[in-house]
Design a protein around this motif. Structure first.
Motif, PDB file in Angstrom:
ATOM      1  N   LEU A 128      71.209  43.088  22.854  1.00 21.86           N
ATOM      2  CA  LEU A 128      72.211  43.086  23.920  1.00 21.86           C
ATOM      3  C   LEU A 128      72.939  41.744  23.984  1.00 21.86           C
ATOM      4  O   LEU A 128      74.146  41.692  24.256  1.00 21.86           O
ATOM      5  CB  LEU A 128      71.542  43.391  25.260  1.00 21.86           C
ATOM      6  CG  LEU A 128      70.911  44.795  25.382  1.00 21.86           C
ATOM      7  CD1 LEU A 128      70.176  44.933  26.714  1.00 21.86           C
ATOM      8  CD2 LEU A 128      71.972  45.878  25.244  1.00 21.86           C
ATOM      9  N   LEU A 129      72.226  40.643  23.741  1.00 22.95           N
ATOM     10  CA  LEU A 129      72.871  39.330  23.745  1.00 22.95           C
ATOM     11  C   LEU A 129      73.853  39.185  22.586  1.00 22.95           C
ATOM     12  O   LEU A 129      74.915  38.570  22.738  1.00 22.95           O
ATOM     13  CB  LEU A 129      71.812  38.228  23.670  1.00 22.95           C
ATOM     14  CG  LEU A 129      70.980  38.005  24.924  1.00 22.95           C
ATOM     15  CD1 LEU A 129      69.824  37.053  24.639  1.00 22.95           C
ATOM     16  CD2 LEU A 129      71.838  37.450  26.059  1.00 22.95           C
ATOM     17  N   LEU A 130      73.507  39.721  21.429  1.00 23.89           N
ATOM     18  CA  LEU A 130      74.408  39.650  20.285  1.00 23.89           C
ATOM     19  C   LEU A 130      75.678  40.467  20.501  1.00 23.89           C
ATOM     20  O   LEU A 130      76.675  40.251  19.810  1.00 23.89           O
ATOM     21  CB  LEU A 130      73.690  40.136  19.021  1.00 23.89           C
ATOM     22  CG  LEU A 130      72.561  39.239  18.502  1.00 23.89           C
ATOM     23  CD1 LEU A 130      71.862  39.901  17.318  1.00 23.89           C
ATOM     24  CD2 LEU A 130      73.095  37.879  18.106  1.00 23.89           C
ATOM     25  N   HIS A 131      75.636  41.417  21.429  1.00 24.09           N
ATOM     26  CA  HIS A 131      76.819  42.229  21.756  1.00 24.09           C
ATOM     27  C   HIS A 131      77.185  42.064  23.225  1.00 24.09           C
ATOM     28  O   HIS A 131      77.650  43.008  23.857  1.00 24.09           O
ATOM     29  CB  HIS A 131      76.556  43.702  21.444  1.00 24.09           C
ATOM     30  CG  HIS A 131      76.252  43.986  20.008  1.00 24.09           C
ATOM     31  ND1 HIS A 131      75.002  43.800  19.454  1.00 24.09           N
ATOM     32  CD2 HIS A 131      77.044  44.424  18.995  1.00 24.09           C
ATOM     33  CE1 HIS A 131      75.035  44.125  18.176  1.00 24.09           C
ATOM     34  NE2 HIS A 131      76.252  44.492  17.866  1.00 24.09           N
ATOM     35  N   ALA A 132      76.966  40.879  23.764  1.00 28.03           N
ATOM     36  CA  ALA A 132      77.199  40.670  25.198  1.00 28.03           C
ATOM     37  C   ALA A 132      78.639  41.009  25.560  1.00 28.03           C
ATOM     38  O   ALA A 132      79.584  40.653  24.859  1.00 28.03           O
ATOM     39  CB  ALA A 132      76.895  39.222  25.564  1.00 28.03           C
ATOM     40  N   GLY A 133      78.784  41.719  26.691  1.00 22.63           N
ATOM     41  CA  GLY A 133      80.105  42.131  27.133  1.00 22.63           C
ATOM     42  C   GLY A 133      80.591  43.401  26.475  1.00 22.63           C
ATOM     43  O   GLY A 133      81.712  43.833  26.739  1.00 22.63           O
ATOM     44  N   GLN A 134      79.771  44.004  25.619  1.00 21.17           N
ATOM     45  CA  GLN A 134      80.153  45.238  24.938  1.00 21.17           C
ATOM     46  C   GLN A 134      79.028  46.263  25.093  1.00 21.17           C
ATOM     47  O   GLN A 134      77.855  45.901  25.060  1.00 21.17           O
ATOM     48  CB  GLN A 134      80.365  44.991  23.447  1.00 21.17           C
ATOM     49  CG  GLN A 134      81.388  43.925  23.124  1.00 21.17           C
ATOM     50  CD  GLN A 134      81.426  43.665  21.632  1.00 21.17           C
ATOM     51  OE1 GLN A 134      81.881  44.498  20.857  1.00 21.17           O
ATOM     52  NE2 GLN A 134      80.925  42.522  21.218  1.00 21.17           N
ATOM     53  N   PRO A 135      79.365  47.529  25.232  1.00 17.00           N
ATOM     54  CA  PRO A 135      78.318  48.554  25.319  1.00 17.00           C
ATOM     55  C   PRO A 135      77.647  48.766  23.970  1.00 17.00           C
ATOM     56  O   PRO A 135      78.300  48.716  22.921  1.00 17.00           O
ATOM     57  CB  PRO A 135      79.087  49.809  25.763  1.00 17.00           C
ATOM     58  CG  PRO A 135      80.501  49.565  25.338  1.00 17.00           C
ATOM     59  CD  PRO A 135      80.720  48.075  25.413  1.00 17.00           C
ATOM     60  N   VAL A 136      76.346  48.984  24.001  1.00 14.43           N
ATOM     61  CA  VAL A 136      75.563  49.208  22.784  1.00 14.43           C
ATOM     62  C   VAL A 136      74.843  50.542  22.928  1.00 14.43           C
ATOM     63  O   VAL A 136      74.079  50.737  23.879  1.00 14.43           O
ATOM     64  CB  VAL A 136      74.542  48.076  22.558  1.00 14.43           C
ATOM     65  CG1 VAL A 136      73.834  48.275  21.219  1.00 14.43           C
ATOM     66  CG2 VAL A 136      75.215  46.712  22.613  1.00 14.43           C
TER      67      VAL A 136
END
Length: 561
Positions: free
Chosen positions: A41-49
């Motif tokens: 989640l941190l590697l894609h922070a601000g984006q839905p995963v």
């Protein structure tokens, strides 16, 4: 990062182990898999995963049953740890569930990697204003955010790719800091740091050139020339290539006795400060996803033939004084592990089948192959069964003739002994994925990330070419012929042909995951082979009018994963 309601004192760290802190107090993030979910989640922070993306990153080829429910459980655990004041049945504000998946919404610069990027940008502004001392101090503070290897303890293609990008960014920041210190005349105090950094980043030619300059500026010309000889020996031994143009030019200037930084200069005048973001996507990537080290000047060896496989000489042959030397891995005598073959053959015989499982357990650990654990378990079970059959023989003890039951047990024991001996010898004679191979692949990937054009020129990822080095079995998906792709486990001849046709029709791949996106290979196959695959771009064929080597496109290094 996007602003959202969150505890303003909540901070996250990935430049080392994955941690969350409230103020200065670390937060218990629970089991290792739960921390790994947070890392995704941190590697894609601000984006839905999407949940399946989290499953692929955290579990790889061994997803749990009801994976979506397991992800939901870990997300709930993270919410309890990170938002302790939240009521149990109220929606999460930090980790929200959207139509696109789970999204982490933290405060701006809550992640140490983003603060690292901000420090690099601030240092760039300061050096443009001529504030070299302030820029150097800002860079050191940004570099002090690192507490070890990025995403320490996490494995898998997603984490390895992010770790490589962050490590390249770190090495580039150190180079820029050293450039400023040299421009300020601090060559004496810089030498210990550069020696340490070269051990940490041996493939960064910029750091080696800076050490040569620092030694030369300090009146130690002989040591500066010795540093070049050491670097040249390293690159020839590991990759069969000469040092790059920057080191060569530094060496020539030292031989001529020229001074460096004779008057105030802008140390970054010929390079971009930070790369422009890539083309817009549905969701803008975070720093961890998009940051690529600035342009690096590279040189393609001009002796590279166009129609025949290249052979890159080392030693005297590099200077035209003799025939090409054999490959480094052949000279080392490690091409055939004779010692392991002997041990694997004799161990079961010496101890009568009792140790038939030992070599396979060792092979499973050494090769990171879980199938060998099953083989070891099978041989151990057969040995126990044979001994059990012999011990439960119902015949009278005083009977000198062995009964049929005893014969069955003895034959089974002999079969286990001979079978494990032969099987172990065959396995040992095929080294497979050993720690040495993994280390060679890591070195080759680092070289490709630093100097992709030269990596292509010397044949990294090209097992079909005659080369003077061992890259650990990497395969360049963009350039190997179809028959080499078909030799990879799990790829059929038809799939290999499809890869070749696809890259011809739709262009080269930027990363192995493109094989999944384009529907050429299934996800499981790509994940299984991810440690072997690399995607090198084809270097430009045009030569700039000034005759100097061109600078490599700035966004290519992010894809060598």
């Amino acid at each position: 990062m996007t602003d959202a309601p969150s505890d303003p004192a909540l901070r996250f760290e990935i430049l080392g182990g994955v941690r969350a802190l409230r103020g200065d107090e670390p937060i218990d993030l629970g089991p290792a898999k739960q921390r790994a979910v947070l890392a995704v989640l941190l590697l894609h922070a601000g984006q839905p995963v999407q949940p399946h993306q989290i499953i692929d990153a955290v579990w790889g080829d061994e997803p749990p049953e009801n994976g979506a429910n397991v992800v939901q459980k870990y997300v709930a655990g993270l919410r309890r740890a990170l938002e302790p004041q939240r009521s149990p049945r109220t929606p999460g504000e930090l980790i929200t569930l959207t139509t696109g998946g789970y999204e982490l919404r933290a405060e701006a610069n809550a992640l140490d990697a983003d603060r690292f990027q901000e420090g690099l940008a601030r240092a760039s502004t300061e050096r443009k204003a001529g504030q070299l001392a302030e820029a150097a101090d800002t860079l050191r503070r940004a570099l002090d955010l690192w507490q070890g290897e990025a995403l320490a303890g996490l494995t898998g293609p997603i984490f390895d790719s992010a770790r490589n990008r962050l490590t390249d960014a770190r090495a580039t920041a150190w180079e820029k800091w050293a450039d400023i210190e040299l421009a300020r005349g601090n060559h004496t105090g810089l030498m210990p740091d550069l020696a340490r950094l070269i051990e940490q980043f041996p493939l960064r030619e910029g750091l080696r050139a800076q050490l040569m300059i620092a030694l030369h500026q300090g009146g130690r010309q002989a040591e500066a020339l010795a540093a070049f000889r050491d670097a040249r020996a390293y690159f020839l031994e590991e990759f069969g290539v000469e040092p790059g143009e920057r080191m060569q030019e530094t060496h020539r200037r030292i031989l001529r006795g020229e001074r460096f930084y004779a008057e105030p200069v802008d140390p970054w005048a010929d390079s971009d400060d930070l790369p422009a973001p890539p083309a817009a996507t549905a969701s803008p990537p975070s720093f961890v996803q998009q940051y690529v080290p600035p342009d690096v000047t590279v040189v393609v060896p001009d002796h590279r033939p166009t129609s025949t496989p290249p052979s890159y000489p080392t030693g005297a042959a590099a200077w035209g004084l003799g025939p090409p030397a054999p490959p480094a891995y052949a000279r080392s005598g490690r091409g055939f592990p004779i010692g392991e073959v002997i041990v694997a053959t004799l161990l079961p015989i010496v101890i009568c089948g009792l140790g038939g499982w030992i070599f396979f357990a060792y092979a499973g650990v050494r090769r990171q192959d879980k199938r060998q654990y099953l083989v070891a378990l099978g041989y151990a079970a057969l040995f126990v069964l044979a001994v059990f059959i012999i011990l439960i023989d119902p015949s009278a003890a005083e009977n000198p003739d062995p009964s049929s039951t005893e014969w069955i047990g003895v034959m089974l024991l002999a079969g286990v002994t001979v079978g494990s001996s032969v099987h172990g010898a065959v396995l040992a004679s095929h080294p497979g994925d050993t720690p040495r191979s993994r280390n060679l692949r890591l070195q080759a990937r680092q070289f490709a990330a630093f100097d992709p054009q030269r990596a292509h020129g010397i044949g990294i990822g090209r097992p079909d070419l005659l080369r003077a080095f061992d890259d650990g079995g990497l395969v360049d998906v963009n350039h190997v012929p179809g028959h080499e792709l078909a030799r990879l486990p799990g790829i059929s001849s038809r799939e290999a042909h499809g890869i070749v046709i696809d890259r011809l029709n739709r262009g080269p791949y930027t990363r192995p995951e493109d094989l999944i996106v384009r529907g050429v290979l299934p996800m499981r196959t790509v994940h299984r082979l991810s440690s072997r695959l690399i995607c090198l771009p084809t270097p430009p064929t045009t030569t700039p009018p000034n005759g100097w080597p061109s600078t490599y496109p700035p966004h290519s290094a992010q894809h060598y994963s």
